[in-house]
Design a protein around this motif. Structure first.
Motif, PDB file in Angstrom:
ATOM      1  N   LYS A 183       0.681  -0.997   0.126  1.00 56.55           N
ATOM      2  CA  LYS A 183      -0.074  -0.161  -0.042  1.00 56.55           C
ATOM      3  C   LYS A 183       1.015   1.165   0.226  1.00 56.55           C
ATOM      4  CE  LYS A 183      -4.132  -1.796   2.462  1.00 56.55           C
ATOM      5  NZ  LYS A 183      -4.514  -2.370   2.509  1.00 56.55           N
ATOM      6  N   ILE A 184       1.809   1.266   1.164  1.00 57.41           N
ATOM      7  CA  ILE A 184       2.268   2.175   0.620  1.00 57.41           C
ATOM      8  C   ILE A 184       3.143   2.697   0.068  1.00 57.41           C
ATOM      9  CG2 ILE A 184       5.070   3.243   1.795  1.00 57.41           C
ATOM     10  CD1 ILE A 184       3.563   1.905   4.374  1.00 57.41           C
ATOM     11  N   ASP A 242       2.204   2.099  -3.441  1.00 59.12           N
ATOM     12  CA  ASP A 242       1.565   2.720  -4.487  1.00 59.12           C
ATOM     13  C   ASP A 242       1.609   4.454  -3.627  1.00 59.12           C
ATOM     14  OD1 ASP A 242       0.612   0.666  -5.202  1.00 59.12           O
ATOM     15  OD2 ASP A 242      -1.034   0.723  -3.657  1.00 59.12           O
ATOM     16  N   THR A 243       1.900   5.141  -2.854  1.00 64.12           N
ATOM     17  CA  THR A 243       1.746   5.906  -2.845  1.00 64.12           C
ATOM     18  C   THR A 243       3.254   6.862  -3.190  1.00 64.12           C
ATOM     19  OG1 THR A 243       0.915   8.565  -1.475  1.00 64.12           O
ATOM     20  CG2 THR A 243       2.188   6.424   0.035  1.00 64.12           C
ATOM     21  N   ASP A 274       5.286   5.836  -5.220  1.00 63.99           N
ATOM     22  CA  ASP A 274       4.975   5.567  -6.390  1.00 63.99           C
ATOM     23  C   ASP A 274       4.813   6.607  -6.716  1.00 63.99           C
ATOM     24  OD1 ASP A 274       6.978   4.282  -6.814  1.00 63.99           O
ATOM     25  OD2 ASP A 274       5.990   2.160  -6.975  1.00 63.99           O
ATOM     26  N   SER A 275       3.645   7.009  -6.539  1.00 63.24           N
ATOM     27  CA  SER A 275       2.674   8.395  -6.676  1.00 63.24           C
ATOM     28  C   SER A 275       3.885   9.530  -6.434  1.00 63.24           C
ATOM     29  CB  SER A 275       1.677   7.826  -6.396  1.00 63.24           C
ATOM     30  OG  SER A 275       1.116   7.038  -6.824  1.00 63.24           O
ATOM     31  N   HIS A 276       4.191   9.578  -5.756  1.00 61.23           N
ATOM     32  CA  HIS A 276       4.703  11.210  -5.595  1.00 61.23           C
ATOM     33  C   HIS A 276       6.617  11.136  -5.240  1.00 61.23           C
ATOM     34  CE1 HIS A 276       1.595  13.439  -3.961  1.00 61.23           C
ATOM     35  NE2 HIS A 276       1.001  12.185  -3.869  1.00 61.23           N
ATOM     36  N   GLY A 315      -1.443  16.909  -5.638  1.00 62.08           N
ATOM     37  CA  GLY A 315      -1.899  17.013  -3.885  1.00 62.08           C
ATOM     38  C   GLY A 315      -1.498  15.401  -3.882  1.00 62.08           C
ATOM     39  N   GLY A 316      -2.189  14.708  -2.421  1.00 68.68           N
ATOM     40  CA  GLY A 316      -1.975  13.262  -1.950  1.00 68.68           C
ATOM     41  C   GLY A 316      -2.781  12.688  -3.269  1.00 68.68           C
ATOM     42  N   ASP A 317      -2.002  11.854  -3.518  1.00 64.34           N
ATOM     43  CA  ASP A 317      -2.647  10.616  -4.061  1.00 64.34           C
ATOM     44  C   ASP A 317      -3.692   9.815  -3.605  1.00 64.34           C
ATOM     45  OD1 ASP A 317      -0.827   9.350  -2.732  1.00 64.34           O
ATOM     46  OD2 ASP A 317      -1.018   7.377  -3.065  1.00 64.34           O
ATOM     47  N   ARG A 367      -8.501   6.814 -15.994  1.00 68.19           N
ATOM     48  CA  ARG A 367      -9.357   5.583 -17.035  1.00 68.19           C
ATOM     49  C   ARG A 367     -10.638   6.485 -17.769  1.00 68.19           C
ATOM     50  NH1 ARG A 367     -13.379   1.084 -15.721  1.00 68.19           N
ATOM     51  NH2 ARG A 367     -12.976  -0.186 -17.125  1.00 68.19           N
ATOM     52  N   ARG A 378       2.453  14.289 -13.141  1.00 68.31           N
ATOM     53  CA  ARG A 378       3.469  15.283 -12.266  1.00 68.31           C
ATOM     54  C   ARG A 378       2.564  16.694 -11.807  1.00 68.31           C
ATOM     55  NH1 ARG A 378       7.290  12.582 -13.319  1.00 68.31           N
ATOM     56  NH2 ARG A 378       8.779  11.079 -12.195  1.00 68.31           N
ATOM     57  N   LYS A 387      -5.788  -0.295  -9.498  1.00 66.95           N
ATOM     58  CA  LYS A 387      -4.422   0.149  -8.868  1.00 66.95           C
ATOM     59  C   LYS A 387      -4.549   0.760  -7.791  1.00 66.95           C
ATOM     60  CE  LYS A 387      -1.735  -1.396 -12.539  1.00 66.95           C
ATOM     61  NZ  LYS A 387      -0.582  -1.000 -13.726  1.00 66.95           N
ATOM     62  N   GLY A 388      -3.955   1.396  -6.732  1.00 64.78           N
ATOM     63  CA  GLY A 388      -3.643   2.189  -6.299  1.00 64.78           C
ATOM     64  C   GLY A 388      -2.742   3.240  -7.123  1.00 64.78           C
ATOM     65  N   GLY A 389      -2.534   4.195  -5.622  1.00 66.53           N
ATOM     66  CA  GLY A 389      -1.965   5.639  -6.672  1.00 66.53           C
ATOM     67  C   GLY A 389      -2.601   6.247  -7.614  1.00 66.53           C
ATOM     68  N   THR A 390      -1.719   7.134  -8.521  1.00 67.21           N
ATOM     69  CA  THR A 390      -2.075   7.376  -9.281  1.00 67.21           C
ATOM     70  C   THR A 390      -0.832   7.131 -11.104  1.00 67.21           C
ATOM     71  OG1 THR A 390      -1.779   9.689 -10.681  1.00 67.21           O
ATOM     72  CG2 THR A 390      -1.179   9.656  -8.375  1.00 67.21           C
ATOM     73  N   LYS A 438       0.968  10.561 -11.362  1.00 63.56           N
ATOM     74  CA  LYS A 438       2.251  10.410  -9.958  1.00 63.56           C
ATOM     75  C   LYS A 438       1.217  12.580  -9.804  1.00 63.56           C
ATOM     76  CE  LYS A 438       6.683   7.908 -11.137  1.00 63.56           C
ATOM     77  NZ  LYS A 438       7.532   7.620 -10.389  1.00 63.56           N
ATOM     78  N   SER A 439       1.789  12.618  -9.338  1.00 64.51           N
ATOM     79  CA  SER A 439       1.621  13.582  -7.917  1.00 64.51           C
ATOM     80  C   SER A 439       2.822  15.037  -7.522  1.00 64.51           C
ATOM     81  CB  SER A 439       0.238  13.020  -7.038  1.00 64.51           C
ATOM     82  OG  SER A 439      -0.450  14.840  -6.774  1.00 64.51           O
ATOM     83  N   ARG A 457       4.125  18.731  -5.863  1.00 67.34           N
ATOM     84  CA  ARG A 457       3.673  19.787  -5.336  1.00 67.34           C
ATOM     85  C   ARG A 457       4.359  20.710  -6.021  1.00 67.34           C
ATOM     86  NH1 ARG A 457      -0.094  19.176  -1.402  1.00 67.34           N
ATOM     87  NH2 ARG A 457       0.497  17.326  -0.005  1.00 67.34           N
ATOM     88  N   ARG A 517      -3.364   5.354   2.633  1.00 69.36           N
ATOM     89  CA  ARG A 517      -3.198   5.628   1.213  1.00 69.36           C
ATOM     90  C   ARG A 517      -2.990   5.698   0.136  1.00 69.36           C
ATOM     91  NH1 ARG A 517      -3.988  11.115   0.647  1.00 69.36           N
ATOM     92  NH2 ARG A 517      -2.568  12.702   2.228  1.00 69.36           N
ATOM     93  N   GLY A 518      -3.445   3.772   0.203  1.00 68.38           N
ATOM     94  CA  GLY A 518      -2.412   3.225  -1.117  1.00 68.38           C
ATOM     95  C   GLY A 518      -3.951   2.186  -0.797  1.00 68.38           C
TER      96      GLY A 518
END
Lengths: 323, 323, 323, 323
Positions: free
Chosen positions: C153-154, C156-157, C159-161, D10-12, D21, D39, D63-66, D69-70, D72, D256-257
């Motif tokens: 789970k972590i 996921d976040t 990678d996203s950030h 912002g936060g994913d 999608r 990003r 899938k979790g996250g994005t 990507k994200s 700031r 978050r994930g």
């Protein structure tokens, strides 16, 4: 060895991607190039090759299925098919193979090596755990946990309604999946190919439970059981004890998918490393496995011809625990 | 009102225990005694009553199934059966009932009230979400998530093998479970009772996908679909497109069990509180539900006779998202 | 032996209930009575005994925690406390004990036996897997899978950030939980007590990754690592590489709970059976364990004094797989 | 409109990929091209654009996250930064944007539109559920279920050891995550920013429970609570009631994930479709949301300035249910 190929063949199983990732990263670590071969022998013959590097396998370890896909191939059983495969390998400079699959896969690899001299090291990838040469196959632990999770859910409803559920799990010709589901799922009866338990014996156990005012039952039926599948068994039981409120659930392909457990990721990783290092050391026609926590390479001829017996003490456990 | 009874009836659903717990604790909070009635109407007639207090329902909110068990009762459909039930209630000083179940349950309660004057407030407990008078029924969210988790697992193997899977989900006469599984599971086709999609139309969509070199497909089939169950649909498709490698999975009773989701625990709790406070306020023959996040009591006569239409925009979503 | 007692002591672990259930049913199977002793040695001294039969342990195999509860006891470390415990056992006719716990538990049992002659057979119940005399302890597999699920789970976040996460897992003085989490979770670095990896080395690895434009990292830190906990390590890293966007998660007690995995239910069951049959065969001061899939009884003196070394090849795996 | 861009900022949160999608496939369905902007605003300024088609978003819904990507971005707060972003859009022919994020994201989009006339429709992507203009935000349902699953696991160990656990959940300035965790997790106390519950009141409740021989407690603490975080609260409680065996768990980024729930996949899909069709209909500076199951577009100025109040009846539920 400068370049190797890796492919998955036969039924997919969770942890195959962990194994592929380990193959790719171990090769990279040792300075060897790796090509992914898509769709097993079918892609091998058609030259469906993809160059893989460390980044290609990022974020794959937790995924079910196989990123290289799998397929059955009839043509590879012909000499022409294998010639075609050989040509593809030569044209692409691939000198050795890691084959992730089961005995069908290994048989093909063995014949191929005898004819064309391309060495293959195998990795045991199947949920059925019915391969000689390793305590556990890649995917087995996940499949058992998935099936057990289904049994837990069904027990909620079995208990709420005083019902007798017949749950069919996978396992081909073995009770490897059925038995831990029975022990861990609190089943009253388990019917597996390895024992002679007849439907009559099952009926006797259920009837005696019913007479002791027990009202909900779980019977785990392995798909390969000689007494036939869960629907068949349930029909016989219902005919014999009409008061029982019977239901059948066939868990089916759900057992093949899902994110692999820690044990399957670890096993897939260990074996992926061992397969590459085996090839580097000149091995061929062997399957890498873990027996008693030690790495063992077993000749394909043995994995194919020998049967891994199920621990008979497990059958006794089901009997004691369903007291 | 000094003492009430609570029971579950019909098919069990996850979150029923959260509802029972809320009934018990709300009654206790207001100084009312509560009896649990085992096995629905069947236990009501036989006087299977258990006094419940706050501690009795500790550690139950997370459990699937129903701690009060459920059963179908034929005798309660007779006047004699209902007389017997009434006598049990009078003998035990029970003045009102909370009935957790569906329309069969509510019909019984309504007749019982007309004959004997015992008020019942209903709680919508069914995974099918096919009850008028509430946006969601207790257990629906869990059932959808369980089914979707199965779809996710099957997609792993569908993708790995280029297969077309037909997955049958529950839902009785509605597509409430099927539709979010299709949207959330990335299915290409969903077949639900509410629309006229024919097997021919499904075949057309699959054939056109196949011609665009799409190789793996998920078709979600609701159990009540007029075109018949998943095995039936799959057989027709296979006959029409023999190249497709088809497989069928019937998720079945797995959808009924398991620990309830947050939404089902919350909904079960809200409705349990509302049911008791409804009885305290003199209500009867109504079901407590949540519509647009507001508590609403709907007469049984409406929950029984009116149909909750499925949001038609969801069908359009499946079409857009499977582009 | 006509009557035995069973208790859990020390930190709870998933699978303890499977073990208790196996103890109860095995004793019943052999015609021996069983008492559950609540809250470990504390309940033993106070005589908190509950008669258990087969039905008492129905529907417990899938539950986390321990139905017999656990507690630490200071009084049992005194002669008076142990005398009191002995009196309780004598008064209740209990002739032997099954103790589910770790080395603290076994030390107490050994002293108790030397003084009062009550035989105890131990069962290794701890998530930490740091007990000599068994390949795996009851609860370890579940804890690893829970921790790994958190890592997934972590990631996921992470990678996203494009972040660097420091995740602290349990394990007391060992890396048994940390290492499979690192291998299975795709971590770049693992810091465990068994190796001398300094924060400086970790910084070096992260810096070099950063320079190769790698932007998200997972570092697994075992709670017992000499370099201190995850917050401490993260602060050092952040000071050295300020561009890294660092975050810390301490998984904590989440790892202790949850429904046990198939492996833990199976292991708990095997050991529960073995413990009772060990007592029946006159054993005492030994722990039942499974080594290389075989049942082994190891003297408490060895489980307490010997250290089970971690498989060093696993450290090499992390290095290869994070290439 | 011929070409649009989509980004996450912002936060994913889980479900962002379902939304992406839906944006991609809806645009494709309507013959509009879509670019993924990596990003957030940072990639917008740098022109990190990726052309997306239907196949690009296959197998992402679960899938979790994005996948986009994200990040700031400070530069986008400057006029120069926004000029740069505008130039990138013009150069690439992108005429409208879908922004998935929270109020920070929407504020940027609104200023950007006022200066440069590029229309943006927003999608509420945050686990915190603290956005006006939608009943639920994308990711909230998953975060609640993840946190609740952790609470369930911790309760196993809390009950086994008679402990008082303080569990800190996310939610920024709101109790949206904390409250269902408390109701669904069987917590005795919930401390959220919206109410004035003091540590003293919590101590009183715990002390009174302790005196009634209650021995295990769960206290849910929202991260934004004015009384400070869980460690702080636990220290005060321990000082006041030293007999309590207290423990703290901060669930943190695990929330978050993870794979999104059915509800989050459905919501993300609905809103993704609505965002694209909103742009096509000439909308700008609005956020698409679902209120009472109906699609609603709310001006950014309102989502930014108005507060969505928490349902006060939920606080009463916690009180009743912890009787």
């Amino acid at each position: 060895m400068k370049r190797i190929g890796v492919f998955t063949s036969g039924g997919d199983s969770p942890g195959m991607n962990a194994c592929i990732r380990a193959v790719v990263r171990t090769a990279t670590y040792h300075g060897i190039e790796v090509y992914g071969i898509m769709r097993g022998y079918s892609g091998l013959m058609r030259g469906e090759f993809v160059k893989l590097d460390s980044a290609s396998v990022s974020n794959t370890v937790q995924k079910g299925g196989t990123i290289l896909k799998s397929a059955r191939s009839h043509s590879f059983r012909t000499k022409e098919g294998r010639q075609q495969a050989f040509d593809q390998l030569v044209n692409n400079g691939i000198e050795g193979l890691v084959a992730i699959g089961g005995n069908g896969t290994f048989t093909g690899a063995m014949i191929f090596e005898q004819e064309f001299g391309i060495p293959t090291v195998g990795a045991p990838g199947t949920i059925d755990n019915d391969l000689y040469g390793t305590d556990y196959t890649i995917g087995y632990d996940t499949a058992v946990n998935t099936a057990l999770d289904c049994v837990d859910k069904i027990r909620d409803t079995a208990d709420s309604h005083d019902r007798c559920f017949f749950i069919e799990v996978m396992g081909r010709d073995s009770g490897y999946i059925a038995i831990p589901c029975a022990i861990g799922g609190g089943a009253e009866i388990v019917m597996v190919p390895e024992t002679q338990m007849s439907v009559e014996a099952a009926i006797e156990t259920l009837r005696s439970g019913w007479q002791r005012h027990k009202t909900s039952f779980i019977v785990i039926v392995a798909e390969g059981d000689v007494e036939g599948n869960a629907h068949h068994v349930a029909a016989h039981v219902k005919a014999a004890i009409p008061q029982l409120d019977t239901r059948v659930t066939v868990i089916g392909h759900i057992q093949r998918g899902g994110s692999p457990t820690a044990a399957d990721r670890l096993l897939g990783s260990q074996i992926g490393i061992a397969a590459v290092e085996g090839l580097m050391n000149g091995m061929k026609n062997v399957m890498a496995g873990i027996i008693d926590r030690k790495l063992v390479y077993t000749p394909f001829i043995d994995t194919i011809s020998k049967k891994k017996p199920i621990n008979q003490s497990f059958m006794r456990m089901v009997e004691i625990l369903s007291v």
